[in-house]
Design a protein around this motif. Structure first.
Motif, mmCIF file in Angstrom:
data_model
loop_
_atom_site.group_PDB
_atom_site.id
_atom_site.type_symbol
_atom_site.label_atom_id
_atom_site.label_comp_id
_atom_site.label_asym_id
_atom_site.label_seq_id
_atom_site.Cartn_x
_atom_site.Cartn_y
_atom_site.Cartn_z
ATOM 1 N N LEU A 178 0.040 6.375 1.555
ATOM 2 C CA LEU A 178 -0.024 6.871 0.180
ATOM 3 C C LEU A 178 1.292 7.456 -0.311
ATOM 4 O O LEU A 178 1.486 7.620 -1.518
ATOM 5 C CB LEU A 178 -1.137 7.918 0.056
ATOM 6 C CG LEU A 178 -2.556 7.346 0.042
ATOM 7 C CD1 LEU A 178 -3.580 8.465 0.105
ATOM 8 C CD2 LEU A 178 -2.792 6.485 -1.201
ATOM 9 N N THR A 179 2.205 7.796 0.606
ATOM 10 C CA THR A 179 3.502 8.327 0.160
ATOM 11 C C THR A 179 4.287 7.292 -0.637
ATOM 12 O O THR A 179 5.211 7.655 -1.380
ATOM 13 C CB THR A 179 4.350 8.801 1.357
ATOM 14 O OG1 THR A 179 4.572 7.695 2.250
ATOM 15 C CG2 THR A 179 3.660 9.936 2.103
ATOM 16 N N HIS A 180 3.919 6.033 -0.513
ATOM 17 C CA HIS A 180 4.624 4.971 -1.243
ATOM 18 C C HIS A 180 4.000 4.682 -2.609
ATOM 19 O O HIS A 180 4.474 3.789 -3.323
ATOM 20 C CB HIS A 180 4.638 3.694 -0.401
ATOM 21 C CG HIS A 180 5.286 3.850 0.945
ATOM 22 N ND1 HIS A 180 6.640 4.056 1.105
ATOM 23 C CD2 HIS A 180 4.746 3.865 2.192
ATOM 24 C CE1 HIS A 180 6.919 4.170 2.401
ATOM 25 N NE2 HIS A 180 5.791 4.056 3.075
ATOM 26 N N SER B 136 -5.608 -11.677 0.966
ATOM 27 C CA SER B 136 -6.382 -11.089 2.045
ATOM 28 C C SER B 136 -6.015 -9.620 2.217
ATOM 29 O O SER B 136 -4.869 -9.225 2.040
ATOM 30 C CB SER B 136 -6.123 -11.841 3.354
ATOM 31 O OG SER B 136 -6.885 -11.292 4.406
ATOM 32 N N GLY B 137 -7.026 -8.793 2.574
ATOM 33 C CA GLY B 137 -6.778 -7.384 2.818
ATOM 34 C C GLY B 137 -7.257 -6.511 1.686
ATOM 35 O O GLY B 137 -7.980 -6.955 0.781
ATOM 36 N N THR B 138 -6.829 -5.252 1.721
ATOM 37 C CA THR B 138 -7.231 -4.287 0.696
ATOM 38 C C THR B 138 -5.989 -3.871 -0.085
ATOM 39 O O THR B 138 -5.641 -4.483 -1.080
ATOM 40 C CB THR B 138 -7.930 -3.075 1.335
ATOM 41 O OG1 THR B 138 -8.954 -3.529 2.223
ATOM 42 C CG2 THR B 138 -8.598 -2.218 0.270
ATOM 43 N N LEU B 139 -5.290 -2.856 0.378
ATOM 44 C CA LEU B 139 -4.071 -2.412 -0.296
ATOM 45 C C LEU B 139 -3.074 -3.552 -0.444
ATOM 46 O O LEU B 139 -2.444 -3.717 -1.500
ATOM 47 C CB LEU B 139 -3.446 -1.249 0.484
ATOM 48 C CG LEU B 139 -2.217 -0.586 -0.135
ATOM 49 C CD1 LEU B 139 -2.595 0.138 -1.410
ATOM 50 C CD2 LEU B 139 -1.574 0.390 0.856
ATOM 51 N N ASN B 140 -2.939 -4.366 0.595
ATOM 52 C CA ASN B 140 -1.980 -5.478 0.546
ATOM 53 C C ASN B 140 -2.359 -6.542 -0.485
ATOM 54 O O ASN B 140 -1.510 -7.345 -0.880
ATOM 55 C CB ASN B 140 -1.870 -6.137 1.926
ATOM 56 C CG ASN B 140 -1.150 -5.262 2.929
ATOM 57 O OD1 ASN B 140 -0.304 -4.451 2.562
ATOM 58 N ND2 ASN B 140 -1.487 -5.407 4.197
ATOM 59 N N ALA B 141 -3.632 -6.561 -0.882
ATOM 60 C CA ALA B 141 -4.080 -7.582 -1.826
ATOM 61 C C ALA B 141 -3.965 -7.133 -3.282
ATOM 62 O O ALA B 141 -4.066 -7.959 -4.189
ATOM 63 C CB ALA B 141 -5.534 -7.961 -1.533
ATOM 64 N N ASP C 296 -5.806 -1.908 6.940
ATOM 65 C CA ASP C 296 -5.207 -1.528 5.668
ATOM 66 C C ASP C 296 -5.800 -0.209 5.192
ATOM 67 O O ASP C 296 -6.873 0.204 5.660
ATOM 68 C CB ASP C 296 -5.491 -2.618 4.629
ATOM 69 C CG ASP C 296 -4.387 -2.762 3.596
ATOM 70 O OD1 ASP C 296 -3.551 -1.845 3.498
ATOM 71 O OD2 ASP C 296 -4.380 -3.785 2.901
ATOM 72 N N LEU C 297 -5.099 0.447 4.295
ATOM 73 C CA LEU C 297 -5.657 1.623 3.637
ATOM 74 C C LEU C 297 -6.809 1.192 2.748
ATOM 75 O O LEU C 297 -6.727 0.173 2.060
ATOM 76 C CB LEU C 297 -4.590 2.318 2.790
ATOM 77 C CG LEU C 297 -5.047 3.562 2.026
ATOM 78 C CD1 LEU C 297 -5.272 4.723 2.987
ATOM 79 C CD2 LEU C 297 -4.017 3.953 0.970
ATOM 80 N N ILE D 218 -4.512 1.770 -7.822
ATOM 81 C CA ILE D 218 -4.334 0.796 -8.904
ATOM 82 C C ILE D 218 -4.100 1.493 -10.237
ATOM 83 O O ILE D 218 -3.251 1.075 -11.036
ATOM 84 C CB ILE D 218 -5.533 -0.160 -8.961
ATOM 85 C CG1 ILE D 218 -5.645 -0.937 -7.647
ATOM 86 C CG2 ILE D 218 -5.397 -1.140 -10.121
ATOM 87 C CD1 ILE D 218 -6.963 -1.626 -7.431
ATOM 88 N N LEU D 219 -4.832 2.564 -10.517
ATOM 89 C CA LEU D 219 -4.589 3.327 -11.736
ATOM 90 C C LEU D 219 -3.147 3.812 -11.798
ATOM 91 O O LEU D 219 -2.475 3.705 -12.835
ATOM 92 C CB LEU D 219 -5.545 4.519 -11.815
ATOM 93 C CG LEU D 219 -6.956 4.227 -12.304
ATOM 94 C CD1 LEU D 219 -7.907 5.346 -11.893
ATOM 95 C CD2 LEU D 219 -6.965 4.072 -13.835
ATOM 96 N N ALA D 220 -2.660 4.346 -10.687
ATOM 97 C CA ALA D 220 -1.292 4.850 -10.657
ATOM 98 C C ALA D 220 -0.285 3.718 -10.847
ATOM 99 O O ALA D 220 0.722 3.876 -11.557
ATOM 100 C CB ALA D 220 -1.045 5.579 -9.339
ATOM 101 N N ARG D 221 -0.537 2.572 -10.234
ATOM 102 C CA ARG D 221 0.367 1.429 -10.405
ATOM 103 C C ARG D 221 0.385 0.926 -11.841
ATOM 104 O O ARG D 221 1.347 0.299 -12.281
ATOM 105 C CB ARG D 221 -0.033 0.297 -9.456
ATOM 106 C CG ARG D 221 0.267 0.575 -7.999
ATOM 107 C CD ARG D 221 -0.062 -0.636 -7.133
ATOM 108 N NE ARG D 221 0.160 -0.361 -5.716
ATOM 109 C CZ ARG D 221 -0.008 -1.243 -4.745
ATOM 110 N NH1 ARG D 221 -0.413 -2.480 -5.038
ATOM 111 N NH2 ARG D 221 0.206 -0.919 -3.483
#
Length: 298
Positions: A73-75, A281-286, A35-36, A46-49
């Motif tokens: 990150l393009t997403h 589980s995971g990083t970006l996916n979590a 994951d990223l 997370i700030l951007a979201r």
């Protein structure tokens, strides 16, 4: 309000193991995700979201992993600088998750070290007084100090999450408006004192405000003589990776979006978001989605 996250990004490779190894041990593990990651990228995403205007200043290498990070990150609704890769390897983290949900991280810093002060200040030159500069502990002490000194000179609000910890960081407190630590980091930087005494020691060094996260025991906010506690949100522990980054980013976003300093509401919002991350589980996916974060911050 614009937040400039100055830090790192990389590839997180997560392995599931029975228990954390002792020194010299050889163990079996199962790779469960790629994951990223990188604390800078985590907090910026997370700030951007959350709906905060966010720029991530972080380097990637000129290899296939760097291209993979860029594509991830393009997403996300943020701006990345530098736009082009640097002549180095992309940073990587090996994450060992034990069956009880604990973890150990091993992280390279080649790309983060290659990112120069010139790269960083070229972006921060566009910041306006009152904008936020957020750093983690991935740079050298000298680079970290130079970035905060530059931010102070431009009247920017400075936030520091000094993880990984370096003992020299204790010399930066007069440059910092808000510091966010977990209880272990607070003890290491707070003269090996217990949490409340460590907090008083750190505040005496010149910090404007301090938040200490306590895992299942919630979080504490210290500012002057004021002390606030927020209880942790209930959750099922699957993977604690990225929970601290989620907490920090949502806490900061909650305060900024309401035009307030960090308060009990910001801590509560942060705890609810961190509980989502811990349950996956995971990083970006979590990380919580934009919809989940909007519901929390409503």
């Amino acid at each position: 309000m614009h937040v400039y996250v100055v830090g790192n990004m990389g590839v997180d490779q997560t392995y599931l193991i029975d228990e954390l190894p002792e020194k010299g041990a050889s163990i079996h593990g199962h790779k469960i995700s790629q994951d990223l990651g990188g604390k800078g990228a985590n907090q910026a995403v997370i700030l951007a979201r959350c709906g905060v205007k966010t720029t991530l200043i972080a380097a990637r290498g000129n290899d296939h992993q760097g291209d993979w990070c860029r594509d991830k990150l393009t997403h996300e609704p943020l701006t990345l600088f530098p736009a082009d890769p640097l002549d180095c390897a992309t940073d990587t983290s090996i994450i060992l998750n034990s069956a009880d949900g604990d973890n150990v991280n091993i992280t390279t810093t080649t790309a983060a070290d290659t990112l120069s002060l010139r790269h960083i200040t070229a972006v921060l030159a566009d910041a306006r007084p009152g904008d936020v500069v957020l750093q983690q502990g991935n740079f050298s002490f000298d680079k970290t100090r130079a970035i905060f000194e530059y931010a102070r000179g431009r009247r920017l609000y400075t936030v520091f999450n000094p993880s990984p910890v370096q003992s020299e960081f204790a010399g930066l407190w007069p440059l910092i408006d808000l510091v966010v630590l977990n209880s272990v980091e607070a003890r290491l930087l707070g003269a090996d004192l217990q949490t409340a005494d460590a907090a008083r020691h750190l505040l005496a060094g010149g910090i404007g405000a301090l938040v200490v996260t306590l895992g299942a025991d919630g979080a504490l906010l210290f500012q002057g003589a004021r002390q606030l506690r927020a209880e942790a949100a209930p959750c099922r522990v699957v993977d604690t990776t990225g929970a601290g980054d989620t907490f920090l980013a949502v806490m900061l976003a909650s305060a900024l979006l309401r035009g307030l300093p960090v308060d009990e509401t910001a801590l509560r919002h942060a705890g609810a978001a961190a509980a989502i991350t811990i349950g996956r589980s995971g990083t970006l996916n979590a990380f919580p989605t934009r919809a989940e974060l909007s519901a929390i911050l409503a």
